[in-house]
Design a protein around this motif. Structure first.
Motif, PDB file in Angstrom:
ATOM      1  N   LEU A 183       0.832  -1.201   0.000  1.00 50.20           N
ATOM      2  CA  LEU A 183       0.000   0.000   0.000  1.00 50.20           C
ATOM      3  C   LEU A 183       0.870   1.257   0.000  1.00 50.20           C
ATOM      4  CD1 LEU A 183      -2.906   1.053   0.117  1.00 50.20           C
ATOM      5  CD2 LEU A 183      -2.773   0.947   2.611  1.00 50.20           C
ATOM      6  N   ALA A 184       1.933   1.230   0.801  1.00 54.26           N
ATOM      7  CA  ALA A 184       2.821   2.397   0.887  1.00 54.26           C
ATOM      8  C   ALA A 184       3.520   2.676  -0.438  1.00 54.26           C
ATOM      9  CB  ALA A 184       3.844   2.185   2.001  1.00 54.26           C
ATOM     10  N   VAL A 185       4.087   1.641  -1.044  1.00 53.08           N
ATOM     11  CA  VAL A 185       4.827   1.872  -2.295  1.00 53.08           C
ATOM     12  C   VAL A 185       3.885   2.184  -3.454  1.00 53.08           C
ATOM     13  CG1 VAL A 185       6.780   0.468  -1.557  1.00 53.08           C
ATOM     14  CG2 VAL A 185       4.939  -0.598  -2.873  1.00 53.08           C
ATOM     15  N   SER A 186       2.678   1.623  -3.430  1.00 54.26           N
ATOM     16  CA  SER A 186       1.720   1.904  -4.501  1.00 54.26           C
ATOM     17  C   SER A 186       1.292   3.363  -4.485  1.00 54.26           C
ATOM     18  CB  SER A 186       0.493   1.002  -4.377  1.00 54.26           C
ATOM     19  OG  SER A 186       0.828  -0.357  -4.571  1.00 54.26           O
ATOM     20  N   LEU A 187       0.958   3.870  -3.309  1.00 55.00           N
ATOM     21  CA  LEU A 187       0.542   5.274  -3.195  1.00 55.00           C
ATOM     22  C   LEU A 187       1.714   6.223  -3.449  1.00 55.00           C
ATOM     23  CD1 LEU A 187      -1.814   5.048  -0.080  1.00 55.00           C
ATOM     24  CD2 LEU A 187      -2.479   5.368  -2.475  1.00 55.00           C
ATOM     25  N   THR A 188       2.863   5.921  -2.852  1.00 51.50           N
ATOM     26  CA  THR A 188       4.035   6.781  -3.033  1.00 51.50           C
ATOM     27  C   THR A 188       4.502   6.775  -4.483  1.00 51.50           C
ATOM     28  OG1 THR A 188       4.723   6.284  -0.766  1.00 51.50           O
ATOM     29  CG2 THR A 188       6.359   7.280  -2.211  1.00 51.50           C
ATOM     30  N   GLY A 189       4.546   5.589  -5.087  1.00 53.17           N
ATOM     31  CA  GLY A 189       4.978   5.492  -6.470  1.00 53.17           C
ATOM     32  C   GLY A 189       4.047   6.216  -7.425  1.00 53.17           C
ATOM     33  N   THR A 190       2.745   6.106  -7.194  1.00 57.36           N
ATOM     34  CA  THR A 190       1.775   6.800  -8.052  1.00 57.36           C
ATOM     35  C   THR A 190       1.905   8.308  -7.916  1.00 57.36           C
ATOM     36  OG1 THR A 190       0.237   4.938  -7.859  1.00 57.36           O
ATOM     37  CG2 THR A 190      -0.671   7.045  -8.581  1.00 57.36           C
ATOM     38  N   ALA A 191       2.048   8.794  -6.690  1.00 57.04           N
ATOM     39  CA  ALA A 191       2.219  10.231  -6.480  1.00 57.04           C
ATOM     40  C   ALA A 191       3.520  10.731  -7.103  1.00 57.04           C
ATOM     41  CB  ALA A 191       2.196  10.541  -4.988  1.00 57.04           C
ATOM     42  N   THR A 192       4.591   9.954  -6.963  1.00 57.61           N
ATOM     43  CA  THR A 192       5.881  10.349  -7.541  1.00 57.61           C
ATOM     44  C   THR A 192       5.811  10.400  -9.055  1.00 57.61           C
ATOM     45  OG1 THR A 192       7.020   9.302  -5.673  1.00 57.61           O
ATOM     46  CG2 THR A 192       8.344   9.794  -7.619  1.00 57.61           C
ATOM     47  N   THR A 193       5.062   9.485  -9.650  1.00 58.78           N
ATOM     48  CA  THR A 193       4.912   9.453 -11.102  1.00 58.78           C
ATOM     49  C   THR A 193       4.368  10.769 -11.630  1.00 58.78           C
ATOM     50  OG1 THR A 193       4.564   7.063 -11.115  1.00 58.78           O
ATOM     51  CG2 THR A 193       3.729   8.287 -12.997  1.00 58.78           C
ATOM     52  N   TYR A 194       3.488  11.383 -10.874  1.00 60.82           N
ATOM     53  CA  TYR A 194       2.894  12.661 -11.297  1.00 60.82           C
ATOM     54  C   TYR A 194       3.965  13.743 -11.450  1.00 60.82           C
ATOM     55  CZ  TYR A 194       0.438  17.112 -10.774  1.00 60.82           C
ATOM     56  OH  TYR A 194       0.004  18.409 -10.939  1.00 60.82           O
ATOM     57  N   TYR A 195       4.954  13.732 -10.564  1.00 62.15           N
ATOM     58  CA  TYR A 195       5.970  14.784 -10.562  1.00 62.15           C
ATOM     59  C   TYR A 195       7.113  14.514 -11.537  1.00 62.15           C
ATOM     60  CZ  TYR A 195       3.633  16.473  -6.351  1.00 62.15           C
ATOM     61  OH  TYR A 195       2.713  16.956  -5.461  1.00 62.15           O
ATOM     62  N   VAL A 196       7.462  13.255 -11.738  1.00 60.82           N
ATOM     63  CA  VAL A 196       8.640  12.942 -12.569  1.00 60.82           C
ATOM     64  C   VAL A 196       8.264  12.442 -13.957  1.00 60.82           C
ATOM     65  CG1 VAL A 196       9.983  12.399 -10.516  1.00 60.82           C
ATOM     66  CG2 VAL A 196       8.806  10.560 -11.725  1.00 60.82           C
ATOM     67  N   ASN A 197       6.958  12.298 -14.242  1.00 60.43           N
ATOM     68  CA  ASN A 197       6.486  11.859 -15.558  1.00 60.43           C
ATOM     69  C   ASN A 197       7.138  10.541 -15.983  1.00 60.43           C
ATOM     70  OD1 ASN A 197       5.001  11.996 -17.929  1.00 60.43           O
ATOM     71  ND2 ASN A 197       6.596  13.133 -19.024  1.00 60.43           N
ATOM     72  N   ALA A 198       6.995   9.525 -15.122  1.00 58.89           N
ATOM     73  CA  ALA A 198       7.551   8.197 -15.380  1.00 58.89           C
ATOM     74  C   ALA A 198       6.416   7.178 -15.386  1.00 58.89           C
ATOM     75  CB  ALA A 198       8.577   7.842 -14.304  1.00 58.89           C
ATOM     76  N   PRO A 199       6.633   6.010 -15.970  1.00 56.82           N
ATOM     77  CA  PRO A 199       5.605   4.953 -15.932  1.00 56.82           C
ATOM     78  C   PRO A 199       5.310   4.550 -14.491  1.00 56.82           C
ATOM     79  CG  PRO A 199       7.303   4.443 -17.545  1.00 56.82           C
ATOM     80  CD  PRO A 199       7.816   5.599 -16.751  1.00 56.82           C
ATOM     81  N   SER A 200       4.038   4.528 -14.143  1.00 58.53           N
ATOM     82  CA  SER A 200       3.665   4.249 -12.750  1.00 58.53           C
ATOM     83  C   SER A 200       4.068   2.845 -12.319  1.00 58.53           C
ATOM     84  CB  SER A 200       2.155   4.445 -12.567  1.00 58.53           C
ATOM     85  OG  SER A 200       1.421   3.651 -13.497  1.00 58.53           O
ATOM     86  N   GLY A 201       3.891   1.864 -13.211  1.00 51.29           N
ATOM     87  CA  GLY A 201       4.229   0.494 -12.845  1.00 51.29           C
ATOM     88  C   GLY A 201       5.695   0.328 -12.520  1.00 51.29           C
ATOM     89  N   ALA A 202       6.564   0.904 -13.362  1.00 50.88           N
ATOM     90  CA  ALA A 202       8.000   0.795 -13.129  1.00 50.88           C
ATOM     91  C   ALA A 202       8.396   1.484 -11.826  1.00 50.88           C
ATOM     92  CB  ALA A 202       8.763   1.408 -14.305  1.00 50.88           C
ATOM     93  N   MET A 203       7.825   2.651 -11.568  1.00 51.42           N
ATOM     94  CA  MET A 203       8.155   3.383 -10.344  1.00 51.42           C
ATOM     95  C   MET A 203       7.754   2.597  -9.100  1.00 51.42           C
ATOM     96  SD  MET A 203       9.479   6.106  -9.027  1.00 51.42           S
ATOM     97  CE  MET A 203       9.580   7.240 -10.419  1.00 51.42           C
ATOM     98  N   ILE A 204       6.570   2.043  -9.102  1.00 48.54           N
ATOM     99  CA  ILE A 204       6.078   1.292  -7.944  1.00 48.54           C
ATOM    100  C   ILE A 204       6.926   0.055  -7.694  1.00 48.54           C
ATOM    101  CG2 ILE A 204       4.130  -0.078  -7.092  1.00 48.54           C
ATOM    102  CD1 ILE A 204       2.291   1.947  -8.525  1.00 48.54           C
ATOM    103  N   VAL A 205       7.235  -0.674  -8.751  1.00 49.08           N
ATOM    104  CA  VAL A 205       8.021  -1.901  -8.599  1.00 49.08           C
ATOM    105  C   VAL A 205       9.423  -1.589  -8.101  1.00 49.08           C
ATOM    106  CG1 VAL A 205       9.052  -3.837  -9.834  1.00 49.08           C
ATOM    107  CG2 VAL A 205       6.670  -3.226 -10.250  1.00 49.08           C
ATOM    108  N   LEU A 206      10.051  -0.544  -8.624  1.00 46.76           N
ATOM    109  CA  LEU A 206      11.397  -0.173  -8.167  1.00 46.76           C
ATOM    110  C   LEU A 206      11.385   0.224  -6.694  1.00 46.76           C
ATOM    111  CD1 LEU A 206      12.744   1.813 -11.248  1.00 46.76           C
ATOM    112  CD2 LEU A 206      13.474  -0.439 -10.447  1.00 46.76           C
ATOM    113  N   MET A 207      10.345   0.916  -6.267  1.00 45.32           N
ATOM    114  CA  MET A 207      10.231   1.261  -4.846  1.00 45.32           C
ATOM    115  C   MET A 207      10.047   0.009  -3.994  1.00 45.32           C
ATOM    116  SD  MET A 207       7.983   4.760  -4.617  1.00 45.32           S
ATOM    117  CE  MET A 207       8.721   6.346  -5.030  1.00 45.32           C
ATOM    118  N   ALA A 208       9.275  -0.941  -4.489  1.00 46.19           N
ATOM    119  CA  ALA A 208       9.088  -2.191  -3.757  1.00 46.19           C
ATOM    120  C   ALA A 208      10.406  -2.945  -3.622  1.00 46.19           C
ATOM    121  CB  ALA A 208       8.044  -3.059  -4.457  1.00 46.19           C
ATOM    122  N   ILE A 209      11.208  -2.936  -4.677  1.00 49.90           N
ATOM    123  CA  ILE A 209      12.520  -3.594  -4.622  1.00 49.90           C
ATOM    124  C   ILE A 209      13.424  -2.899  -3.614  1.00 49.90           C
ATOM    125  CG2 ILE A 209      14.619  -4.074  -5.953  1.00 49.90           C
ATOM    126  CD1 ILE A 209      12.824  -4.516  -8.386  1.00 49.90           C
TER     127      ILE A 209
END
Length: 287
Positions: A226-252
């Motif tokens: 839940l933490a990485v999904s919300l954080t990754g989605t919010a970060t995607t908005y600012y850095v214009n990156a694919p949401s899936g890749a951002m979330i998975v990298l944060m999980a790793i």
């Protein structure tokens, strides 16, 4: 304007929360059962459903759910009847589903860009009807994984023992496969079909570094996801990156951090166990 002032971001964050809860809820059972790659196979076969949804101008989420469920049931029936190995069934889902999706989208004159967004996730593609569909599907996943947790755990731990105790093993296996297929489509818009398996596995693996019991692992895995999904989605908005890749990298990254934390914890546990064993040995000698 703030992050929550944009309707598409509100929808994306709601969808991310649903993914964060449902993916590890089913993933905990799949990891226990050593079927961590099932999400990959179902994600690939769901591509055919996504392509059909776009070509037929129906909801890609519901069409992907239908196709993924059919594929999951077929795979489980083949595996349980022993006509071919589970690995072969998974391979057929991998390649046949992906090839079918690409072929259908091309023959039907659809856009490959829409297929790419389904593969890797995109916060801008989450529509209101998608959120509604995802909420309904997520409710089903949670009802199964929490309401039948004892039965599913027994089947995942030891099928033969579960069968001896009178549990409907085949029905529970089919239900588990269907629930995994539903979870894949819940995560499609945010994480993407090709990365959804990572959210089923990585948070669970990270939680296992610090926990022992099944319930504790499930709870911590959901919190991490839940933490990485919300954080990754919010970060995607600012850095214009694919949401899936951002979330998975944060999980790793969380997995690596918990691996580092687990090493001294494991040493302390081992030291405490040795101390307790020495105390018991001395007591036995005295007696």
């Amino acid at each position: 304007m703030g992050l929550l002032d944009y309707p598409f971001m509100v929808r994306a964050l709601i969808a991310a929360a649903l993914v964060g809860v449902t993916a590890p809820a089913i993933g905990t059972y799949l990891v226990q059962r050593r079927q961590a790659v099932m999400g990959d196979g179902l994600g690939h076969v769901a591509m055919t459903g996504v392509a059909l949804g776009f070509v037929l101008r129906t909801s890609p989420v519901w069409m992907a759910t239908l196709v993924a469920v059919v594929g999951a049931v077929g795979m489980e029936l083949i595996r349980s009847r022993g006509k071919t190995s589970g690995d072969v069934a998974l391979s057929m889902l991998f390649y046949g589903g992906l090839a079918g999706g690409v072929m259908i989208i091309n023959v039907g004159g659809g856009s490959q860009a829409s297929l790419l967004s389904a593969m890797f996730g995109s916060i801008t593609t989450v529509a209101s009807e998608d959120v509604t569909a995802m909420a309904i599907l997520a409710a089903f996943v949670l009802a199964v994984t929490i309401g039948l947790r004892r039965q599913l755990f027994a089947v995942c731990q030891d099928e033969e023992f579960a069968r001896v105790t009178g549990l409907p093993v085949r029905a529970l296996n089919l239900l588990l496969a269907v629930t995994a297929a539903v979870t894949v489509t819940v995560a499609m818009r945010i994480v993407g079909l090709l990365l959804v398996s990572a959210m089923m596995v990585i948070p669970v693996a990270a939680a296992q570094r610090l926990t022992r019991g099944f319930a504790a692992t499930l709870g911590l895995a959901v919190a991490i996801s839940l933490a990485v999904s919300l954080t990754g989605t919010a970060t995607t908005y600012y850095v214009n990156a694919p949401s899936g890749a951002m979330i998975v990298l944060m999980a790793i990254a969380v997995f690596m951090a918990m691996t580092a934390l687990s090493a001294p914890l494991a040493r302390r546990r081992a030291k405490a166990a040795r101390a307790a064993e020495e105390v018991c040995t001395r007591d036995d000698v005295k007696v």
